[in-house]
Scaffold this motif. Structure first.
Motif, PDB file in Angstrom:
ATOM      1  N   GLY A  29       0.825  -1.203   0.000  1.00  0.00           N
ATOM      2  CA  GLY A  29       0.000   0.000   0.000  1.00  0.00           C
ATOM      3  C   GLY A  29       0.858   1.251   0.000  1.00  0.00           C
ATOM      4  N   PHE A  30       0.225   2.366   0.361  1.00  0.00           N
ATOM      5  CA  PHE A  30       0.879   3.674   0.309  1.00  0.00           C
ATOM      6  C   PHE A  30       0.662   4.436   1.608  1.00  0.00           C
ATOM      7  N   LEU A  31       1.636   5.255   1.974  1.00  0.00           N
ATOM      8  CA  LEU A  31       1.482   6.108   3.144  1.00  0.00           C
ATOM      9  C   LEU A  31       0.399   7.125   2.831  1.00  0.00           C
ATOM     10  N   TYR A  32      -0.681   7.101   3.593  1.00  0.00           N
ATOM     11  CA  TYR A  32      -1.849   7.908   3.286  1.00  0.00           C
ATOM     12  C   TYR A  32      -1.611   9.407   3.490  1.00  0.00           C
ATOM     13  N   SER A  33      -0.991   9.780   4.582  1.00  0.00           N
ATOM     14  CA  SER A  33      -0.749  11.200   4.841  1.00  0.00           C
ATOM     15  C   SER A  33       0.658  11.393   5.400  1.00  0.00           C
ATOM     16  N   ALA A  34       1.135  12.618   5.297  1.00  0.00           N
ATOM     17  CA  ALA A  34       2.489  12.930   5.744  1.00  0.00           C
ATOM     18  C   ALA A  34       2.656  12.630   7.233  1.00  0.00           C
ATOM     19  N   VAL A  35       3.869  12.199   7.594  1.00  0.00           N
ATOM     20  CA  VAL A  35       4.206  11.875   8.985  1.00  0.00           C
ATOM     21  C   VAL A  35       5.537  12.550   9.302  1.00  0.00           C
ATOM     22  N   GLY A  36       5.604  13.217  10.420  1.00  0.00           N
ATOM     23  CA  GLY A  36       6.845  13.858  10.826  1.00  0.00           C
ATOM     24  C   GLY A  36       7.960  12.838  10.995  1.00  0.00           C
ATOM     25  N   ALA A  37       9.102  13.132  10.407  1.00  0.00           N
ATOM     26  CA  ALA A  37      10.243  12.223  10.500  1.00  0.00           C
ATOM     27  C   ALA A  37      11.050  12.550  11.751  1.00  0.00           C
ATOM     28  N   PRO A  38      11.402  11.533  12.538  1.00  0.00           N
ATOM     29  CA  PRO A  38      12.217  11.783  13.724  1.00  0.00           C
ATOM     30  C   PRO A  38      13.638  12.190  13.324  1.00  0.00           C
ATOM     31  N   THR A  39      14.332  12.817  14.243  1.00  0.00           N
ATOM     32  CA  THR A  39      15.695  13.257  13.955  1.00  0.00           C
ATOM     33  C   THR A  39      16.709  12.128  14.088  1.00  0.00           C
ATOM     34  N   VAL A  40      16.291  11.000  14.670  1.00  0.00           N
ATOM     35  CA  VAL A  40      17.162   9.829  14.782  1.00  0.00           C
ATOM     36  C   VAL A  40      16.441   8.626  14.193  1.00  0.00           C
ATOM     37  N   THR A  41      17.184   7.679  13.646  1.00  0.00           N
ATOM     38  CA  THR A  41      16.574   6.535  12.972  1.00  0.00           C
ATOM     39  C   THR A  41      16.121   5.432  13.917  1.00  0.00           C
ATOM     40  N   THR A  42      16.268   5.642  15.217  1.00  0.00           N
ATOM     41  CA  THR A  42      15.840   4.623  16.179  1.00  0.00           C
ATOM     42  C   THR A  42      14.421   4.866  16.684  1.00  0.00           C
TER      43      THR A  42
ATOM     44  N   ASP B 155      10.505   5.160  15.651  1.00  0.00           N
ATOM     45  CA  ASP B 155       9.635   4.719  14.564  1.00  0.00           C
ATOM     46  C   ASP B 155       8.225   5.264  14.764  1.00  0.00           C
ATOM     47  N   PRO B 156       7.820   6.240  13.946  1.00  0.00           N
ATOM     48  CA  PRO B 156       6.505   6.861  14.110  1.00  0.00           C
ATOM     49  C   PRO B 156       5.380   6.011  13.519  1.00  0.00           C
ATOM     50  N   ALA B 157       4.172   6.314  13.943  1.00  0.00           N
ATOM     51  CA  ALA B 157       2.983   5.664  13.393  1.00  0.00           C
ATOM     52  C   ALA B 157       2.507   6.436  12.170  1.00  0.00           C
ATOM     53  N   GLY B 158       1.817   5.733  11.289  1.00  0.00           N
ATOM     54  CA  GLY B 158       1.256   6.343  10.098  1.00  0.00           C
ATOM     55  C   GLY B 158      -0.004   5.605   9.696  1.00  0.00           C
ATOM     56  N   ALA B 159      -0.578   5.987   8.558  1.00  0.00           N
ATOM     57  CA  ALA B 159      -1.778   5.339   8.045  1.00  0.00           C
ATOM     58  C   ALA B 159      -1.453   4.716   6.691  1.00  0.00           C
ATOM     59  N   LEU B 160      -1.900   3.482   6.479  1.00  0.00           N
ATOM     60  CA  LEU B 160      -1.642   2.730   5.260  1.00  0.00           C
ATOM     61  C   LEU B 160      -2.892   2.712   4.382  1.00  0.00           C
ATOM     62  N   PHE B 161      -2.763   3.205   3.154  1.00  0.00           N
ATOM     63  CA  PHE B 161      -3.833   3.198   2.155  1.00  0.00           C
ATOM     64  C   PHE B 161      -3.681   1.916   1.344  1.00  0.00           C
ATOM     65  N   THR B 162      -4.690   1.056   1.374  1.00  0.00           N
ATOM     66  CA  THR B 162      -4.574  -0.260   0.750  1.00  0.00           C
ATOM     67  C   THR B 162      -5.607  -0.560  -0.320  1.00  0.00           C
ATOM     68  N   HIS B 163      -6.535   0.365  -0.553  1.00  0.00           N
ATOM     69  CA  HIS B 163      -7.605   0.063  -1.496  1.00  0.00           C
ATOM     70  C   HIS B 163      -8.098   1.348  -2.153  1.00  0.00           C
TER      71      HIS B 163
END
Length: 129
Positions: free
Chosen positions: A79-92, A94-102
């Motif tokens: 699927g696709f990331l439905y809406s923008a999500v703030g990226a953390p400044t460190v790669t450790t 992991d933010p939540a997001g919404a998945l568009f699947t249909h």
């Protein structure tokens, strides 16, 4: 602990890649694996762009950018990331997001292209227009 209300701005969330409203009410909550994303490609402005194609990482179940050459589960488009999500400044982190699947996706408006194998993975649930 800060209990004050705060507001974050991620610039303009460009959802012009959505081909219709269909499927936007049925997104799934997911966790993004920040370490699998490339800053210059996926979050050059400090946020993960809406419309990024995603695959589910087999170990742990988090999601990362679809990559047909990967071997960790991300080689299958889900699927696709439905809406923008703030990226953390460190790669450790992991933010939540919404998945568009249909629904419909305007292929030319995606922030990252999808190859033929990825399109085949979502036949029947995603229609590229």
């Amino acid at each position: 602990m800060n209990l004050n209300q705060t507001t974050e701005w991620f610039g303009n969330d460009d959802q012009s890649w959505l081909g219709s409203e269909h499927g936007t009410q049925a997104t799934e909550t997911i966790v993004l694996d920040t370490s699998t994303f490339t800053p210059a490609t996926h979050y050059p402005e400090g946020f993960f762009k809406s419309g990024i194609p995603l695959g589910q990482i087999t170990a742990g179940g988090k999601y990362g950018p679809y990559d047909g050459a990967a071997t960790d589960g991300r080689e299958v488009l889900v699927g696709f990331l439905y809406s923008a999500v703030g990226a953390p400044t460190v790669t450790t982190i992991d933010p939540a997001g919404a998945l568009f699947t249909h629904g419909k996706v305007r292929e030319s408006r995606l922030p990252v292209s999808v190859d033929a194998a990825g399109k085949a993975d979502v036949v029947g649930s995603i229609r590229f227009v």
